[in-house]
Design a protein around this motif. Structure first.
Motif, PDB file in Angstrom:
ATOM      1  N   GLY A  36       0.813  -1.213   0.000  1.00  0.00           N
ATOM      2  CA  GLY A  36       0.000   0.000   0.000  1.00  0.00           C
ATOM      3  C   GLY A  36       0.847   1.264   0.000  1.00  0.00           C
ATOM      4  O   GLY A  36       0.515   2.243  -0.681  1.00  0.00           O
ATOM      5  N   ARG A  37       1.941   1.266   0.754  1.00  0.00           N
ATOM      6  CA  ARG A  37       2.826   2.438   0.774  1.00  0.00           C
ATOM      7  C   ARG A  37       3.469   2.681  -0.588  1.00  0.00           C
ATOM      8  O   ARG A  37       3.583   3.815  -1.053  1.00  0.00           O
ATOM      9  CB  ARG A  37       3.911   2.254   1.845  1.00  0.00           C
ATOM     10  N   LEU A  38       3.897   1.609  -1.246  1.00  0.00           N
ATOM     11  CA  LEU A  38       4.515   1.754  -2.563  1.00  0.00           C
ATOM     12  C   LEU A  38       3.511   2.268  -3.593  1.00  0.00           C
ATOM     13  O   LEU A  38       3.832   3.130  -4.422  1.00  0.00           O
ATOM     14  CB  LEU A  38       5.092   0.411  -3.014  1.00  0.00           C
ATOM     15  N   LYS A  39       2.289   1.765  -3.532  1.00  0.00           N
ATOM     16  CA  LYS A  39       1.263   2.212  -4.474  1.00  0.00           C
ATOM     17  C   LYS A  39       0.913   3.678  -4.236  1.00  0.00           C
ATOM     18  O   LYS A  39       0.710   4.443  -5.189  1.00  0.00           O
ATOM     19  CB  LYS A  39       0.014   1.341  -4.346  1.00  0.00           C
ATOM     20  N   ALA A  40       0.846   4.090  -2.973  1.00  0.00           N
ATOM     21  CA  ALA A  40       0.540   5.485  -2.655  1.00  0.00           C
ATOM     22  C   ALA A  40       1.639   6.403  -3.184  1.00  0.00           C
ATOM     23  O   ALA A  40       1.363   7.471  -3.748  1.00  0.00           O
ATOM     24  CB  ALA A  40       0.372   5.657  -1.149  1.00  0.00           C
ATOM     25  N   PHE A  41       2.894   5.995  -3.015  1.00  0.00           N
ATOM     26  CA  PHE A  41       4.010   6.808  -3.520  1.00  0.00           C
ATOM     27  C   PHE A  41       3.974   6.888  -5.035  1.00  0.00           C
ATOM     28  O   PHE A  41       4.210   7.957  -5.620  1.00  0.00           O
ATOM     29  CB  PHE A  41       5.332   6.195  -3.057  1.00  0.00           C
ATOM     30  N   GLN A  42       3.681   5.784  -5.688  1.00  0.00           N
ATOM     31  CA  GLN A  42       3.638   5.764  -7.151  1.00  0.00           C
ATOM     32  C   GLN A  42       2.531   6.672  -7.685  1.00  0.00           C
ATOM     33  O   GLN A  42       2.733   7.415  -8.654  1.00  0.00           O
ATOM     34  CB  GLN A  42       3.424   4.328  -7.633  1.00  0.00           C
ATOM     35  N   GLU A  43       1.362   6.642  -7.061  1.00  0.00           N
ATOM     36  CA  GLU A  43       0.256   7.485  -7.499  1.00  0.00           C
ATOM     37  C   GLU A  43       0.561   8.961  -7.253  1.00  0.00           C
ATOM     38  O   GLU A  43       0.253   9.820  -8.087  1.00  0.00           O
ATOM     39  CB  GLU A  43      -1.021   7.081  -6.773  1.00  0.00           C
ATOM     40  N   ARG A  44       1.186   9.272  -6.116  1.00  0.00           N
ATOM     41  CA  ARG A  44       1.534  10.667  -5.822  1.00  0.00           C
ATOM     42  C   ARG A  44       2.569  11.184  -6.829  1.00  0.00           C
ATOM     43  O   ARG A  44       2.490  12.331  -7.287  1.00  0.00           O
ATOM     44  CB  ARG A  44       2.074  10.782  -4.404  1.00  0.00           C
ATOM     45  N   SER A  45       3.549  10.362  -7.177  1.00  0.00           N
ATOM     46  CA  SER A  45       4.565  10.764  -8.153  1.00  0.00           C
ATOM     47  C   SER A  45       3.936  11.019  -9.512  1.00  0.00           C
ATOM     48  O   SER A  45       4.307  11.968 -10.214  1.00  0.00           O
ATOM     49  CB  SER A  45       5.643   9.678  -8.269  1.00  0.00           C
ATOM     50  N   ALA A  46       2.972  10.165  -9.898  1.00  0.00           N
ATOM     51  CA  ALA A  46       2.308  10.352 -11.191  1.00  0.00           C
ATOM     52  C   ALA A  46       1.516  11.659 -11.214  1.00  0.00           C
ATOM     53  O   ALA A  46       1.540  12.392 -12.208  1.00  0.00           O
ATOM     54  CB  ALA A  46       1.393   9.168 -11.480  1.00  0.00           C
ATOM     55  N   ARG A  47       0.824  11.983 -10.118  1.00  0.00           N
ATOM     56  CA  ARG A  47       0.065  13.237 -10.059  1.00  0.00           C
ATOM     57  C   ARG A  47       1.005  14.440 -10.113  1.00  0.00           C
ATOM     58  O   ARG A  47       0.691  15.452 -10.734  1.00  0.00           O
ATOM     59  CB  ARG A  47      -0.773  13.290  -8.778  1.00  0.00           C
ATOM     60  N   ARG A  48       2.164  14.336  -9.487  1.00  0.00           N
ATOM     61  CA  ARG A  48       3.113  15.458  -9.481  1.00  0.00           C
ATOM     62  C   ARG A  48       3.662  15.715 -10.885  1.00  0.00           C
ATOM     63  O   ARG A  48       3.817  16.866 -11.301  1.00  0.00           O
ATOM     64  CB  ARG A  48       4.257  15.163  -8.502  1.00  0.00           C
ATOM     65  N   LYS A  49       3.960  14.641 -11.613  1.00  0.00           N
ATOM     66  CA  LYS A  49       4.462  14.807 -12.975  1.00  0.00           C
ATOM     67  C   LYS A  49       3.423  15.486 -13.859  1.00  0.00           C
ATOM     68  O   LYS A  49       3.751  16.335 -14.687  1.00  0.00           O
ATOM     69  CB  LYS A  49       4.843  13.449 -13.555  1.00  0.00           C
ATOM     70  N   VAL A  50       2.152  15.092 -13.681  1.00  0.00           N
ATOM     71  CA  VAL A  50       1.095  15.713 -14.476  1.00  0.00           C
ATOM     72  C   VAL A  50       0.959  17.185 -14.111  1.00  0.00           C
ATOM     73  O   VAL A  50       0.795  18.053 -14.974  1.00  0.00           O
ATOM     74  CB  VAL A  50      -0.237  14.973 -14.253  1.00  0.00           C
ATOM     75  N   ALA A  51       1.043  17.500 -12.820  1.00  0.00           N
ATOM     76  CA  ALA A  51       0.887  18.891 -12.373  1.00  0.00           C
ATOM     77  C   ALA A  51       2.021  19.773 -12.879  1.00  0.00           C
ATOM     78  O   ALA A  51       1.816  20.945 -13.201  1.00  0.00           O
ATOM     79  CB  ALA A  51       0.826  18.944 -10.849  1.00  0.00           C
ATOM     80  N   LEU A  52       3.216  19.232 -12.960  1.00  0.00           N
ATOM     81  CA  LEU A  52       4.369  20.015 -13.414  1.00  0.00           C
ATOM     82  C   LEU A  52       4.550  19.988 -14.921  1.00  0.00           C
ATOM     83  O   LEU A  52       5.461  20.616 -15.449  1.00  0.00           O
ATOM     84  CB  LEU A  52       5.647  19.495 -12.742  1.00  0.00           C
ATOM     85  N   GLY A  53       3.698  19.255 -15.607  1.00  0.00           N
ATOM     86  CA  GLY A  53       3.806  19.187 -17.058  1.00  0.00           C
ATOM     87  C   GLY A  53       4.964  18.354 -17.532  1.00  0.00           C
ATOM     88  O   GLY A  53       5.512  18.580 -18.609  1.00  0.00           O
ATOM     89  N   GLY A  54       5.379  17.410 -16.744  1.00  0.00           N
ATOM     90  CA  GLY A  54       6.501  16.550 -17.119  1.00  0.00           C
ATOM     91  C   GLY A  54       7.780  16.997 -16.454  1.00  0.00           C
ATOM     92  O   GLY A  54       7.862  18.065 -15.865  1.00  0.00           O
ATOM     93  N   GLU A  55       8.784  16.187 -16.559  1.00  0.00           N
ATOM     94  CA  GLU A  55      10.068  16.480 -15.940  1.00  0.00           C
ATOM     95  C   GLU A  55      10.844  17.477 -16.784  1.00  0.00           C
ATOM     96  O   GLU A  55      10.813  17.451 -18.007  1.00  0.00           O
ATOM     97  CB  GLU A  55      10.884  15.190 -15.795  1.00  0.00           C
ATOM     98  N   ARG A  56      11.580  18.404 -16.138  1.00  0.00           N
ATOM     99  CA  ARG A  56      12.417  19.382 -16.811  1.00  0.00           C
ATOM    100  C   ARG A  56      13.873  19.073 -16.486  1.00  0.00           C
ATOM    101  O   ARG A  56      14.278  19.081 -15.328  1.00  0.00           O
ATOM    102  CB  ARG A  56      12.058  20.796 -16.365  1.00  0.00           C
ATOM    103  N   ARG A  57      14.634  18.849 -17.494  1.00  0.00           N
ATOM    104  CA  ARG A  57      16.013  18.433 -17.291  1.00  0.00           C
ATOM    105  C   ARG A  57      16.952  19.603 -17.494  1.00  0.00           C
ATOM    106  O   ARG A  57      16.761  20.447 -18.358  1.00  0.00           O
ATOM    107  CB  ARG A  57      16.368  17.317 -18.285  1.00  0.00           C
ATOM    108  N   GLU A  58      18.045  19.633 -16.696  1.00  0.00           N
ATOM    109  CA  GLU A  58      18.980  20.736 -16.755  1.00  0.00           C
ATOM    110  C   GLU A  58      19.697  20.801 -18.091  1.00  0.00           C
ATOM    111  O   GLU A  58      19.981  21.871 -18.608  1.00  0.00           O
ATOM    112  CB  GLU A  58      20.005  20.605 -15.631  1.00  0.00           C
ATOM    113  N   ASP A  59      19.998  19.638 -18.702  1.00  0.00           N
ATOM    114  CA  ASP A  59      20.713  19.679 -19.968  1.00  0.00           C
ATOM    115  C   ASP A  59      19.862  20.283 -21.068  1.00  0.00           C
ATOM    116  O   ASP A  59      20.362  20.899 -22.002  1.00  0.00           O
ATOM    117  CB  ASP A  59      21.167  18.277 -20.369  1.00  0.00           C
TER     118      ASP A  59
END
Length: 283
Positions: A187-210
């Motif tokens: 349950g903890r792993l699933k909660a972390f995975q769902e939270r990470s997915a929501r964060r990526k959507v909110a930020l519009g994807g990952e932004r890389r320094e390069d």
């Protein structure tokens, strides 16, 4: 044949049909049969209690045996039809599909190897992978062994994808992996995975320094291409020969594409005073 389960006093009757034993599903079949017999208080004919009367057990044995026969394929039924009690029928089936002690030990060793090699496949979700681990626990139980929660938790934490490493580190730091429940870790792993997915959507994807650095380099190239570069070599700065290809304006002849020190035209003096012939004399 189907047993009739009563939901207590005044409850409605619910038929409990016996699952069919095909030979490849013995573990699941045995679990369902035990649950159904126990619901009808008939399991004591297989594992008698201390206060169970022999006459009561004998009376319950007939419907329990008939119930088992209703869930056997014809070829299997013919092999156990001579067994007179429910316990004998189940023991014969277990000996056939689980094996004797030596066969059991060999199967258990093979099962341990399968568990050690178990990893999370690329297309597996956490739920699918957790079911594989739980299925291993059921197979252990069918062989009379136990797969402890601690082993299941360790297997889960050691074989999840790298994107869950942060969650794994947190669980190992704040939980006792020797006593924590397998379902809780899942349950903890699933909660972390769902939270990470929501964060990526909110930020519009990952932004890389390069990518940001590349954008800055592109902007500098565009600035130079539009004439933003200047020739500063007259001030004594050191510029290598590779810089001659930059676009700049020669201070000597006014032509672009070369520096003034490389200008083929005769060098002109830079007068800072006004031409006295063109300006009125100062009084």
């Amino acid at each position: 044949m189907a047993l009739v389960s009563h939901g207590g006093a005044g409850g409605s009757a619910v038929p409990l049909s016996c699952p069919v034993l095909t030979g490849d599903n013995y573990t699941i079949w045995a679990i369902k049969v035990e649950a159904n017999l126990d619901a009808q208080v008939l399991w004591e004919v297989v594992v008698p209690t201390e206060d169970a009367a022999a006459a009561v057990i004998a009376k319950k044995d007939k419907p329990a045996r008939a119930y088992l026969f209703g869930g056997l394929a014809e070829d299997i039924l013919l092999q156990v039809s001579s067994k007179k009690t429910t316990a004998e029928v189940l023991a014969s089936l277990k000996a056939r599909f689980v094996g004797a002690d030596r066969v059991r030990a060999a199967r258990l060793s093979t099962l341990r190897g399968d568990f050690d090699r178990l990893v999370m496949a690329d297309g597996d979700t956490l739920d699918v992978y957790a079911r594989k681990i739980s299925g291993m626990a059921a197979k252990y139980a069918s062989l009379g062994a136990t797969l402890e929660d601690a082993e299941m938790v360790k297997k889960l934490l050691d074989t999840v994808p790298d994107d869950l490493y942060t969650a794994v580190a947190g669980i190992e730091q704040f939980c006792d992996v020797e006593t924590v429940c397998f379902d809780e870790v899942l349950g903890r792993l699933k909660a972390f995975q769902e939270r990470s997915a929501r964060r990526k959507v909110a930020l519009g994807g990952e932004r890389r320094e390069d990518q940001l650095l590349l954008t800055a380099a592109q902007w500098e190239a565009r600035r130079r291409a539009r004439g933003g570069g200047h020739d500063h070599d007259d001030g004594g700065s050191s510029v290598d020969s590779g810089a001659r290809g930059r676009r700049g304006k020669c201070w000597n002849c006014g032509v672009r594409d070369h520096f003034s020190r490389d200008c083929p035209e005769p060098r002109k003096e830079k007068a800072l005073l006004a031409n006295v012939d063109d300006e009125p004399a100062l009084l």
